[in-house]
Design an enzyme around this catalytic site. Sequence first.
Site, PDB file in Angstrom:
ATOM      1  N   ASP A   1       0.855  -1.181   0.000  1.00 40.83           N
ATOM      2  CA  ASP A   1       0.000   0.000   0.000  1.00 40.83           C
ATOM      3  C   ASP A   1       0.889   1.227   0.000  1.00 40.83           C
ATOM      4  OD1 ASP A   1      -2.300  -1.368   0.204  1.00 40.83           O
ATOM      5  OD2 ASP A   1      -2.549  -1.116   2.357  1.00 40.83           O
TER       6      ASP A   1
HETATM    7  N1  LIG Z   1     -11.424  11.059   3.687  1.00 44.71           N
HETATM    8  C1  LIG Z   1     -11.616  11.151   2.387  1.00 44.71           C
HETATM    9  N2  LIG Z   1     -12.705  11.778   1.915  1.00 44.71           N
HETATM   10  C2  LIG Z   1     -12.914  11.870   0.606  1.00 44.71           C
HETATM   11  N3  LIG Z   1     -12.098  11.381  -0.318  1.00 44.71           N
HETATM   12  C3  LIG Z   1     -10.985  10.766   0.069  1.00 44.71           C
HETATM   13  C4  LIG Z   1     -10.687  10.614   1.449  1.00 44.71           C
HETATM   14  N4  LIG Z   1      -9.531   9.951   1.536  1.00 44.71           N
HETATM   15  C5  LIG Z   1      -9.138   9.698   0.288  1.00 44.71           C
HETATM   16  N5  LIG Z   1      -9.996  10.179  -0.611  1.00 44.71           N
HETATM   17  C6  LIG Z   1      -9.903  10.064  -2.052  1.00 44.71           C
HETATM   18  O1  LIG Z   1      -9.982   8.700  -2.433  1.00 44.71           O
HETATM   19  C7  LIG Z   1      -8.821   8.313  -3.127  1.00 44.71           C
HETATM   20  C8  LIG Z   1      -8.420   6.921  -2.681  1.00 44.71           C
HETATM   21  O2  LIG Z   1      -8.130   6.918  -1.314  1.00 44.71           O
HETATM   22  P1  LIG Z   1      -7.774   5.598  -0.548  1.00 44.71           P
HETATM   23  O3  LIG Z   1      -7.718   5.932   0.896  1.00 44.71           O
HETATM   24  O4  LIG Z   1      -8.647   4.499  -1.012  1.00 44.71           O
HETATM   25  O5  LIG Z   1      -6.362   5.319  -1.154  1.00 44.71           O
HETATM   26  P2  LIG Z   1      -5.011   5.059  -0.417  1.00 44.71           P
HETATM   27  O6  LIG Z   1      -5.143   5.363   1.032  1.00 44.71           O
HETATM   28  O7  LIG Z   1      -3.947   5.706  -1.218  1.00 44.71           O
HETATM   29  O8  LIG Z   1      -4.894   3.544  -0.591  1.00 44.71           O
HETATM   30  P3  LIG Z   1      -3.727   2.687   0.034  1.00 44.71           P
HETATM   31  O9  LIG Z   1      -3.804   2.870   1.537  1.00 44.71           O
HETATM   32  O10 LIG Z   1      -4.147   1.337  -0.427  1.00 44.71           O
HETATM   33  O11 LIG Z   1      -2.459   3.202  -0.557  1.00 44.71           O
HETATM   34  C9  LIG Z   1      -7.777   9.368  -2.836  1.00 44.71           C
HETATM   35  O12 LIG Z   1      -6.940   9.564  -3.931  1.00 44.71           O
HETATM   36  C10 LIG Z   1      -8.602  10.603  -2.555  1.00 44.71           C
HETATM   37  O13 LIG Z   1      -8.812  11.318  -3.760  1.00 44.71           O
END
Ligand SMILES: Nc1ncnc2c1ncn2[C@@H]1O[C@H](COP(=O)(O)OP(=O)(O)OP(=O)(O)O)[C@@H](O)[C@H]1O
Length: 900
Positions: free
Chosen positions: A329
């Site tokens: 991740d």
């Molecule tokens: N709290 C939130 N509210 C709204 N949108 C969000 C939030 N957190 C992340 N996002 C959006 O969703 C997308 C995906 O976030 P997600 O948390 O699934 O990915 P990630 O944390 O990078 O995944 P990983 O932990 O697997 O690397 C982000 O690029 C962002 O644009």
Amino acid sequence: MSNPYLSYTTEQTCADLETDVHNGLSNIQDIAKRHTVYGDNDLAVDDDESIVVQFLKQFIQDPLILLLFASAAISILLGNIDDAFSIALAIFIVVTVGFVQEYRSEKSLEALNNLVPHYCNVIRSGVTQHVVATKLVPGDLISLQIGDRVPADLRIVDAVEFEVDESNLTGETNPRKKITEPLVSNLPLGERSNMAFMGTLVRHGHGRGIVVATGADTEFGRVFLTMRETEKPKTPLQNSMDHLGKQLSAISIAGIAIIVLVGFFQGKNWLEMLTIGVSLAVAAIPEGLPIIVTVTLALGVLRMSKKRAIVRRLPSVETLGSVNVICSDKTGTLTMNHMTVTKMYTPGMTTPCIIPDGDHLDFSIEKTVGMNKLLLSSALCNNSKRHVNKSDAILDTTNPWAGFPVDVALTECCERFGLNDPRGSYPRLSEMPFNSERKYMSVIAHYNSTKTTFMKGAMDQVLKSCAYYTDSAGTQHELTPYMRDEIRKHEMDMAKTGLRIIAAASGILPNKLVFHGLFGINDPPRPYVRESIQQLMTGGVRIIMITGDSIVTAVSVARALGMAIPSSDQDAIQNYAITGDQLDELDDSSLRDVVSRAVVFARTTPNHKMKIVKALQSLDDVVAMTGDGVNDAPALKLADIGIAMGRQGTDVAKEAADMILTDDSFATILHAVEEGKGIFNNIRNFITFQLSTSVAALSLIAISSLFGLQNPLNAMQILWINILMDGPPAQSLGVETVDDDVMMKPPRPRNAPILTVQLLKRVLLSAFIIVFVTTLVFKVEMKDGQVTARDTTMTFTCFVLFDMFNALSCRSETKSVFKLGIFSNRMFNIAVGGSLLGQTLVIYVPLFQKIFQTEALGFKDIVTLLIYTSSVLWVDEIRKWYLHRKGLVRTKSTYILGNV
Ligand SMILES: Nc1ncnc2c1ncn2[C@@H]1O[C@H](COP(=O)(O)OP(=O)(O)OP(=O)(O)O)[C@@H](O)[C@H]1O
Ligand SMILES: [Ca+2]
């Protein structure tokens, strides 16, 4: 078996257990009393056998020991009381060494069980507390949410879309919906819908329940107790050790039978031949091997836990050394998961506005009306909250915030612009919470007396719902294709610097929202991640990033972390990165092709992880995969090494994982892989040591028998050698610290054998030297044709010293012991020191002289023997030197030189 609580109403349950459905237990003395009555809520069972019984059992378990007893008994019958006493003493020592090792192995295995404490949320006196699950008592009120592990058997008193996965108890893989209504009391386990059972996992919704059974009284406890009676599964390594042991036993017994027969026909004393034969069997059969393997693995796991990697199953240690692809991740593992807004963009800006670093609230950025709208949407569509008091911040007292880091970053940004929490002023009517599949969050709030939607999330998701935008002045315009492109261009530019982009919008019509702008959020890489990636890559391990973030952000971060990605964005995105949607389009063969070269998987959902693991495994890769969410569990299970996050991770992910990182850091994976490789090397080293001693002892006696010489070692001496070989010196080779060079070697292929030709050659070389020189010493001493105590003492001491030098050179397969540092393994020093002390006692103390039929050797004898026996070390040093000269060993220094 029926359970009365099934048919009770929630009120009856509370009355029966004298607890409260809202506040839980309230009286501390009452809780303490219940704890003394019911004990800890865990499955640790007292050993039913006392140590003494376990010890005595050892004497009758091994047929060879029984044979030795028989020869002692025959000795008594023939009037050789001395012999009988010696043999009995030897049996005692052999059994004791074996027992101590087995006991240690059991203790270290038990210690493994306590590495992962389970936590849960219990409500006492109306306050939710985060406590270790072992402290629960019947009557406790438990609060459960998605991803939690059920800590005890509960009668459900509150359920909101509450579904529990009971597959580890009932085998039923579909989650079971839970209710609060009473049922009939004699339902089978799988149909007890108003109860939740210890060890099962919450898959949906949330709920509360009253503890009705703890520890061994739970359903899981019952299954666990019956399971304990069946044999514990063995690791592949343990299995191949057992197999090896059996083969060696067969070979040794055949050899020994021949030796005894030959001796018998040569007219030697048959009782002596029998005793020697049996002793030889005890010595040559490496019965200690499987135990030393177990102890080595278990100690390795304990060592790893100190480096913040908790391995949940012993076989994983072996697999770690073969991992050649790590899928990680991004957020929180490669990066800090500590987010700050560093840029803001509202439509119409030529460049985004830069938010300066630091905590000061007073900075000179003019807040336009457009920016205000952007900030307001992000503040309303937000679930972060500041802890009221310290006790709320249970997991991490240094962090004053609760909530998603993105939400926290946005709220902090709003505060810096002087926008105080507006959520109180505009009551929230409904919410679509953020999750990794949806990639946005939206709420409907009562705003200026209309129901207004506020949305924030990944840009594509937000832009899809928008029809208008506001400019800096706050004026609303139609969102033309030109403007969409313009916004995308700015998103791209910000993402290229590694920022995570969050878009925000609001509006009355949910699918015709007004777009307000973008936030660029910085999440710095974790310390040491870059270095760890570098080291893993030089060791032939591929690193893959899997993230929910956009492809541009992900590629930029991957590059900053030194992952194998070209510097041109065009090339990188075309050939080395792919999004989840694109992945879904591929057929099997192009999927394999992509997976074999891609470095970044962006905009993925947890389900893509399964796909990626499967494709990699079909390419014969050994895959480690990280994850933290409920939906990551299947991929974690499928991966060869599933790695869960200790802090961010849900219980579901942890239960599915083979390893847990207590600090969530990628760098910890490096340590674990290093240890895994190192432990495997150590195991090979002590196998080399044990095999060469075993082969040497067997051939020594065989050769002297075949050439009609007297026996160079007597039974007692052979048994003593067995203790050295199976005991502390061998064990100490298992705890040799991991050599730096280990990461330079490529991962071991899946199912590669332990006994390689190279290893066998080394064994035979050492055994040959030992046998040759020892026979020579014996011949020289035997010039008078009589076997005296001095003769056997010389041969015996010669063999023992050989063993010690051999152990020393077995500390590494390829590295000179002088480079390792002769005294650098403390346990080895103690083991060898102890062995040498023992040997000194055996040849100088009158009582032992009598038992072992030895006599005191002079200083000159010892020096001569030391010179002779060190030969085994020197020859091996020459072999190691030769390997390096030929460039057959990759070390850190050759690697660095090769790169200059
Ligand atoms: N709290 C939130 N509210 C709204 N949108 C969000 C939030 N957190 C992340 N996002 C959006 O969703 C997308 C995906 O976030 P997600 O948390 O699934 O990915 P990630 O944390 O990078 O995944 P990983 O932990 O697997 O690397 C982000 O690029 C962002 O644009
Ligand atoms: Ca043995």
